[in-house]
Scaffold this motif. Structure first.
Motif, PDB file in Angstrom:
ATOM      1  N   ILE A 140       0.656  -1.271  -0.011  1.00 18.29           N
ATOM      2  CA  ILE A 140       0.027   0.058  -0.153  1.00 18.29           C
ATOM      3  C   ILE A 140       0.828   1.368  -0.028  1.00 18.29           C
ATOM      4  O   ILE A 140       2.103   1.366   0.365  1.00 18.29           O
ATOM      5  CB  ILE A 140      -0.973   0.129   1.257  1.00 18.29           C
ATOM      6  N   GLY A 141       0.376   2.464  -0.461  1.00 15.31           N
ATOM      7  CA  GLY A 141       0.851   3.601  -0.358  1.00 15.31           C
ATOM      8  C   GLY A 141       0.936   4.488  -1.572  1.00 15.31           C
ATOM      9  O   GLY A 141       0.068   3.777  -2.661  1.00 15.31           O
ATOM     10  N   HIS A 142       1.288   5.500  -1.653  1.00 13.87           N
ATOM     11  CA  HIS A 142       1.009   6.356  -2.855  1.00 13.87           C
ATOM     12  C   HIS A 142       1.659   5.987  -4.210  1.00 13.87           C
ATOM     13  O   HIS A 142       1.104   6.060  -5.140  1.00 13.87           O
ATOM     14  CB  HIS A 142       1.002   7.822  -2.879  1.00 13.87           C
ATOM     15  N   ASN A 143       2.867   5.247  -3.972  1.00 13.99           N
ATOM     16  CA  ASN A 143       3.225   4.619  -4.934  1.00 13.99           C
ATOM     17  C   ASN A 143       2.522   3.418  -5.686  1.00 13.99           C
ATOM     18  O   ASN A 143       2.953   3.260  -6.939  1.00 13.99           O
ATOM     19  CB  ASN A 143       4.781   4.188  -4.727  1.00 13.99           C
ATOM     20  N   VAL A 144       1.690   2.980  -5.105  1.00 13.25           N
ATOM     21  CA  VAL A 144       0.878   1.804  -5.657  1.00 13.25           C
ATOM     22  C   VAL A 144      -0.095   2.580  -6.513  1.00 13.25           C
ATOM     23  O   VAL A 144      -0.358   2.349  -7.674  1.00 13.25           O
ATOM     24  CB  VAL A 144       0.294   0.991  -4.607  1.00 13.25           C
ATOM     25  N   ASN A 145      -0.788   3.575  -5.930  1.00 16.17           N
ATOM     26  CA  ASN A 145      -1.767   4.430  -6.666  1.00 16.17           C
ATOM     27  C   ASN A 145      -1.150   5.080  -7.881  1.00 16.17           C
ATOM     28  O   ASN A 145      -1.695   4.969  -9.162  1.00 16.17           O
ATOM     29  CB  ASN A 145      -2.273   5.488  -5.744  1.00 16.17           C
ATOM     30  N   LEU A 146      -0.053   5.532  -7.860  1.00 21.27           N
ATOM     31  CA  LEU A 146       0.680   6.034  -8.965  1.00 21.27           C
ATOM     32  C   LEU A 146       0.860   5.257 -10.097  1.00 21.27           C
ATOM     33  O   LEU A 146       0.746   5.547 -11.284  1.00 21.27           O
ATOM     34  CB  LEU A 146       2.040   6.718  -8.308  1.00 21.27           C
TER      35      LEU A 146
ATOM     36  N   GLY B  67      -5.610  -3.205  -0.616  1.00 17.54           N
ATOM     37  CA  GLY B  67      -5.062  -2.067   0.421  1.00 17.54           C
ATOM     38  C   GLY B  67      -6.189  -2.012   1.288  1.00 17.54           C
ATOM     39  O   GLY B  67      -6.601  -2.618   2.052  1.00 17.54           O
ATOM     40  N   ASP B  68      -6.474  -0.429   1.414  1.00 18.01           N
ATOM     41  CA  ASP B  68      -7.671   0.023   2.201  1.00 18.01           C
ATOM     42  C   ASP B  68      -8.981  -0.459   1.648  1.00 18.01           C
ATOM     43  O   ASP B  68      -9.859  -0.093   2.288  1.00 18.01           O
ATOM     44  CB  ASP B  68      -7.353   1.396   2.800  1.00 18.01           C
TER      45      ASP B  68
END
Lengths: 222, 222
Positions: A140-146, B67-68
């Motif tokens: 998880i984390g913003h690098n996954v979303n990116l 993730g969430d």
């Protein structure tokens, strides 16, 4: 639910520097609507079977299948020096393998399918996430979303990678194009790179694309 | 990877009319960046544990944790008459349960978390999708994507449902608001509905929100 989980993968959660790859079949949801359900599932299974083999060959950790999308992590649970390079090489071989996927689709009379791939490198949180009844080793984390955003800019056949992946790979990656984009959730524009090959020990290249020749006409068309 | 998979779930793929629920912790990715990895994983596990219990109580099929985010299907593999109503009731109980989640977060000194929920009803393709080594009972189709878009319009604490879910639930759903939106991939605007309760056998309501009283001033503020 990782395919190769060594004993001792962090239970509690930890920050790791990984390369994330996300793929999907571009436009496949529209295709779905026009096909019998059995055909949709058969196409997906041909696609996922072919790609899983390649991902395992490059030691990627398949995080999940989400319909026609695949989420893969290079660098967790096991960190290796060439995580970013293997991710890029894996993506190239996956694009090359689409010819094989489409050959199998063609003999069954199914429509042509095309894959888009996005790759990004950076810090994420990894850990066993879920409930008592159902836990998965997740990132998880913003690098996954990116990574997901980067993938969303592709059309079929393309591989886009972030600056951090370019840097992590070094000069062996062949970049054919770059564009500035402003993904949702990001404060300033970033540059993403379209790639067509990787040199060195991998030595993998996309087939040459047909070059459209623009002919200058001496007189305009009527 | 469904929690309760009856023998005989379709192997080959079939079209089914289901209600899909997607949830996530709004803004949680930014929160992640400021916390130790262990805390992020602990918060997620408190959240997912609490929600899993409620989802199973309402006979939802947990498709996956991403993730969430949680993806839940009501109506596959087992179709029931009240799939849409159970989905809505489940969502309401999940929002009410966030107080319990946040109480557990608070005693550990963690930040407050808030959940958004989107629900949509329609035809999807279900089937066992994947590779030989890794298959999951999955749902695909534009109604899955649309659910994700609907969820993306929420802020913490909200539940948005589509017109088809409103229709499937009948008059027992309490609608507090509606908005016209134009999700990516959709050709014309759709109306989504914010809900705060369900009557009938479920009889579940969100706690009354604080009403901000606007006082008419006889003279303007300086």
């Amino acid at each position: 639910t990782i395919l190769e989980s060594p004993a001792g993968a962090a239970l509690g959660g930890e920050k790791r520097y990984v390369t994330i790859m996300m793929t999907d079949l571009r436009g496949f949801t529209s295709t779905c609507e026009q096909l019998p359900a059995e055909d949709v599932v058969t196409i997906l299974n041909i696609y996922l079977e072919t790609m899983t083999e390649i991902i395992l060959k490059y030691q990627g950790t398949i995080n999940e299948f989400i319909g026609d999308a695949i989420v893969v992590v290079f660098g967790a649970p096991i960190l290796r020096d060439d995580d970013a390079q293997r991710a890029v090489a894996c993506a190239l071989e996956m694009q090359v393998a689409m010819a094989k996927v489409n050959k199998q689709c063609q003999v069954r009379g199914y429509p042509w399918v095309e894959q888009g791939i996005g790759i990004n490198t950076g810090e994420v949180i990894v850990g066993n996430i879920g409930s008592k009844k159902r836990t998965k080793y997740d990132v998880i984390g913003h690098n996954v979303n990116l990574t997901s955003r980067i993938e969303s800019y592709t059309v079929g056949g393309q591989i886009f990678i972030s600056q951090s992946t370019v840097t992590a790979c070094g000069p062996i990656v062949r970049i054919t194009n770059q564009m500035e984009v402003m993904p949702k959730g990001i404060k300033k524009p970033i540059i993403i790179y379209e790639i067509s090959g990787i040199e060195g020990q991998f030595n993998l290249f996309l087939p040459e694309q047909e070059v459209v020749q623009w002919v200058e006409l001496s007189t305009p068309l009527p």
